[in-house]
Design an enzyme around this catalytic site. Structure first.
Site, PDB file in Angstrom:
ATOM      1  N   HIS A  44     -15.718  24.963  69.195  1.00 61.26           N
ATOM      2  CA  HIS A  44     -14.765  26.035  68.938  1.00 61.26           C
ATOM      3  C   HIS A  44     -13.365  25.611  69.385  1.00 61.26           C
ATOM      4  CE1 HIS A  44     -18.140  29.310  69.137  1.00 61.26           C
ATOM      5  NE2 HIS A  44     -18.351  28.401  68.204  1.00 61.26           N
ATOM      6  N   GLU A  46     -11.229  27.036  71.373  1.00 61.18           N
ATOM      7  CA  GLU A  46     -10.943  27.187  72.801  1.00 61.18           C
ATOM      8  C   GLU A  46     -11.464  25.997  73.604  1.00 61.18           C
ATOM      9  OE1 GLU A  46     -12.086  31.403  71.319  1.00 61.18           O
ATOM     10  OE2 GLU A  46     -12.558  29.329  70.831  1.00 61.18           O
ATOM     11  N   CYS A  69     -15.402  34.154  71.757  1.00 62.13           N
ATOM     12  CA  CYS A  69     -16.787  34.625  71.683  1.00 62.13           C
ATOM     13  C   CYS A  69     -17.360  34.786  73.087  1.00 62.13           C
ATOM     14  CB  CYS A  69     -17.637  33.673  70.848  1.00 62.13           C
ATOM     15  SG  CYS A  69     -17.889  32.040  71.584  1.00 62.13           S
ATOM     16  N   CYS A  78     -17.370  31.014  74.747  1.00 61.38           N
ATOM     17  CA  CYS A  78     -16.019  30.524  75.054  1.00 61.38           C
ATOM     18  C   CYS A  78     -15.424  31.282  76.232  1.00 61.38           C
ATOM     19  CB  CYS A  78     -15.122  30.637  73.824  1.00 61.38           C
ATOM     20  SG  CYS A  78     -15.537  29.431  72.548  1.00 61.38           S
TER      21      CYS A  78
END
Length: 136
Positions: A44, A46, A69, A78
Site C-alpha cells: 500500500h 502508506e 486501512c 496500514c
C-alpha cells in the site's frame, strides 16, 4: 495533499483489487517519504512511504489520499504501520467508502487516537479524489 493525490494517480489501472493510495510524509516542512499503491495492490502507499522514510518518519505528518486501512487482509493494517512508525498526525481528504475498512468506525486504533493528535483535515474530496476511488 495535492502531492499525495498525484502519487495515487500513478497506480491507476494497476492496483486492482485495491484502490490507489498516495502518501506523503512531511516532517519539519520537508518531505521525508512518499509512496503509492504498487501493482497488484500491494504494498500500500502508506507502507511504501514509511519504508522510504525509515527512521525519519517518526513525528511526521502523513498526507494520505484515502483513509488508511485498519483491517487484516493480505497485508497488515496500514493504521498499525503508521502508529508503529510514530506518525503524529494523519491528514486525509475522504474516509474509506468501504465501511469494514474504515479506521474511523472505532474498531481499530488510528494514529491520531494513539497519539492524541487530530486525525484528519479535509481537502476538496469531491473534486480531487474521484479518479482514485475506483478499484482499478
Amino acid at each position: 495533499m495535492k502531492a499525495a493525490l498525484a502519487l495515487a494517480r500513478r497506480g491507476l489501472g494497476s492496483a486492482w483489487p485495491n484502490p490507489t493510495v498516495g502518501c506523503v510524509l512531511v516532517k519539519d516542512a520537508r518531505v521525508v517519504g512518499r509512496g503509492w499503491t504498487q501493482p497488484g495492490g500491494r504494498p500500500h502507499g502508506e507502507t511504501e512511504a514509511l519504508a522510504r522514510a525509515g527512521a525519519a518518519a517518526r513525528g511526521a505528518t502523513a498526507y494520505v489520499s484515502l483513509e488508511p486501512c485498519c483491517h487484516w487482509g493480505k497485508t497488515p493494517p496500514c493504521t498499525d504501520a503508521l502508529i508503529a512508525a510514530g506518525i503524529r498526525r494523519v491528514v486525509l481528504p475522504i474516509e474509506d467508502p468501504d465501511p469494514p475498512r474504515r479506521s474511523t468506525a472505532g474498531s481499530r486504533p488510528t494514529p491520531a487516537r494513539a497519539s492524541g493528535s487530530p486525525a484528519r483535515g479535509r481537502a476538496s474530496a469531491a473534486t480531487c479524489c474521484a479518479p482514485t476511488m475506483t478499484r482499478s
